[in-house]
Design a protein around this motif. Sequence first.
Motif, short mmCIF file in Angstrom:
data_model
loop_
_atom_site.label_atom_id
_atom_site.label_comp_id
_atom_site.label_asym_id
_atom_site.label_seq_id
_atom_site.Cartn_x
_atom_site.Cartn_y
_atom_site.Cartn_z
N ALA A 32 0.80 -1.23 0.00
CA ALA A 32 0.00 0.00 0.00
C ALA A 32 0.83 1.29 0.00
CB ALA A 32 -0.97 -0.02 1.19
N PRO A 33 1.92 1.39 0.79
CA PRO A 33 2.66 2.65 0.78
C PRO A 33 3.24 3.02 -0.58
CG PRO A 33 3.18 1.43 2.76
CD PRO A 33 2.39 0.51 1.88
N ALA A 34 3.48 2.04 -1.44
CA ALA A 34 3.95 2.36 -2.79
C ALA A 34 2.92 3.20 -3.53
CB ALA A 34 4.24 1.08 -3.56
N ALA A 35 1.63 2.85 -3.38
CA ALA A 35 0.57 3.64 -4.01
C ALA A 35 0.42 5.00 -3.34
CB ALA A 35 -0.74 2.87 -3.94
N MET A 36 0.65 5.04 -2.03
CA MET A 36 0.58 6.31 -1.32
C MET A 36 1.65 7.28 -1.83
SD MET A 36 0.45 6.79 2.81
CE MET A 36 -0.88 5.60 2.92
N GLY A 37 2.77 6.73 -2.29
CA GLY A 37 3.82 7.58 -2.84
C GLY A 37 3.42 8.28 -4.11
N VAL A 38 2.40 7.76 -4.81
CA VAL A 38 1.95 8.40 -6.05
C VAL A 38 1.21 9.70 -5.74
CG1 VAL A 38 0.46 8.14 -8.07
CG2 VAL A 38 1.79 6.18 -7.24
N SER A 39 0.31 9.66 -4.76
CA SER A 39 -0.58 10.81 -4.51
C SER A 39 -0.16 11.66 -3.32
CB SER A 39 -2.01 10.30 -4.28
OG SER A 39 -2.04 9.37 -3.20
N LEU A 96 7.42 13.12 0.39
CA LEU A 96 8.11 12.42 -0.70
C LEU A 96 8.50 11.01 -0.32
CD1 LEU A 96 10.57 15.23 -1.95
CD2 LEU A 96 8.25 14.73 -2.75
N VAL A 97 8.52 10.69 0.98
CA VAL A 97 9.07 9.41 1.42
C VAL A 97 8.03 8.57 2.16
CG1 VAL A 97 11.42 10.31 1.50
CG2 VAL A 97 10.00 10.43 3.56
N LEU A 98 6.76 8.78 1.88
CA LEU A 98 5.72 7.97 2.50
C LEU A 98 5.86 6.48 2.23
CD1 LEU A 98 2.59 10.27 1.95
CD2 LEU A 98 3.85 9.86 4.07
N PRO A 99 6.44 6.05 1.09
CA PRO A 99 6.63 4.61 0.88
C PRO A 99 7.49 3.93 1.94
CG PRO A 99 6.77 5.75 -1.21
CD PRO A 99 6.72 6.82 -0.15
N LEU A 100 8.25 4.70 2.74
CA LEU A 100 9.03 4.10 3.82
C LEU A 100 8.15 3.36 4.83
CD1 LEU A 100 11.70 6.84 4.64
CD2 LEU A 100 12.12 4.59 3.64
N LEU A 101 6.86 3.65 4.85
CA LEU A 101 5.95 2.97 5.77
C LEU A 101 5.93 1.46 5.52
CD1 LEU A 101 2.97 5.50 5.73
CD2 LEU A 101 4.57 5.09 7.61
N SER A 102 6.31 1.03 4.31
CA SER A 102 6.38 -0.41 4.03
C SER A 102 7.36 -1.12 4.95
CB SER A 102 6.80 -0.64 2.57
OG SER A 102 5.80 -0.26 1.67
N LEU A 103 8.37 -0.42 5.41
CA LEU A 103 9.40 -1.05 6.23
C LEU A 103 8.86 -1.50 7.58
CD1 LEU A 103 12.47 1.26 5.52
CD2 LEU A 103 11.73 -0.79 4.30
N LEU A 104 7.71 -0.98 7.99
CA LEU A 104 7.12 -1.38 9.26
C LEU A 104 6.75 -2.85 9.29
CD1 LEU A 104 4.83 1.73 9.96
CD2 LEU A 104 7.05 1.19 11.01
N VAL A 105 6.49 -3.44 8.13
CA VAL A 105 6.10 -4.85 8.08
C VAL A 105 7.18 -5.70 7.40
CG1 VAL A 105 3.64 -4.35 8.12
CG2 VAL A 105 4.81 -4.51 5.92
N LEU A 106 8.39 -5.16 7.28
CA LEU A 106 9.43 -5.86 6.54
C LEU A 106 9.78 -7.21 7.19
CD1 LEU A 106 11.37 -5.62 4.14
CD2 LEU A 106 13.03 -4.59 5.69
N LYS A 107 9.98 -7.23 8.50
CA LYS A 107 10.38 -8.48 9.15
C LYS A 107 9.31 -9.56 9.04
CE LYS A 107 13.81 -6.73 12.43
NZ LYS A 107 14.20 -6.62 13.85
#
Length: 391
Positions: free
Chosen positions: A34-41, A185-196
């Motif tokens: 989801a954060p990848a899509a958030m990076g668009v808008s 500009l860096v909202l996609p970093l939220l993906s890292l919260l579920v990386l592990k």
Amino acid sequence: MAAPPSVTASTPAAAPAAADRAGNGGPLLALLAAPAAMGVSGPTLALPQAAHGLAVSSASASWLMTAYGIGMAVGTPLLTAAGGRRGPAGTVRAGAALLVLGAALALTAPNLPLAVAGRALEAAGAAGLNVAAFQLADRDRTGRAPGLVAIGSAMAGAGGLFVGAAVAGALGGSLGGSLGWRATLVLPLLSLLVLKPVLRLAGRAVPEDGPGRGPRPRTAALPLPLDVLRDPGFRTAAGLVLALSTVNFALLYAAPRRAAALTGWTDVETGAAASVASLLGAALSWPLIRAAPGLGAHRVRLLLAAGSLTAVALASFPPWAAMVLAGQAASSLVTAGGQGLLTGAATGRLPETRHGTAISLFNLAFLLGVAAGPALAEALTGAGPGPGPGP
């Protein structure tokens, strides 16, 4: 390339278990993508602040948006290939590394070219995480896990406008006013919260070579994925998702402007209404996904195509803003539902060793629609870059 094998030759019974685990991980995979899509808008409303901070025009600052779309389109095949030998876990690790590198550059760039480069790198990494999410979700043959990933991405893309505005407002007074717009500009970093937890899921679903395990199945590398491109099921699914995506992102840009012209709403009011419409449409796609197995593939394709055409008609002709936004909601519904359902259709007739390549190309078709939709809307209607603030 060799696609991510989920079972070995000596353990065929592992497939249902892997599918169950991927299906149960649907919400987790949605949070990854989801954060990848958030990076668009997300940066849309903060572009004027970004232009001021970088001492460029608003038109030049729009490259921060363009670079993200290009980065995702390029990163999808590249990150899949880079992580292909290690399966989805390799794609996740490579994507996360690029995401962090690009975000660091975007946060610290003193000028527009470096900020644009950071956004492109960040987007390539986000694309890798998106591909990995669909690769893992593909093991759920009911189509529900891919559906959750698609719905999560659609909802994040619709809601990113307000998340970005809230972040920019909350942090706008920090570091001389630059932290607010840079954070969008860096909202996609939220993906890292579920990386592990995602890496744990990927490790369970994709067993490594080791004692007591059979060798990984290999396929000869092809200069081009001709076997995938020749498959009728893949071509139909990819062609339809390209059409759905193109229409959806054309309406995402043009429909809010038409609604504003009909009502006199401000940009923020228009963006709010458009986001609610897209969120509602994405949420309503879940009943379609649940009903799809009983409808059959042919009826599902007809429903998706008819829904997209209806969305265009609603957004283009009635002189009422509510109908225009209803068209945008309808497009969001069929696009979110279609991306999830058609992922399975794109791989269903291919050997499992080619699923990774097929999913990568399928997502690339979707991203081509992301890029083509706004350009098509502008060519046909003269619409600008969307409901964000003017120069």
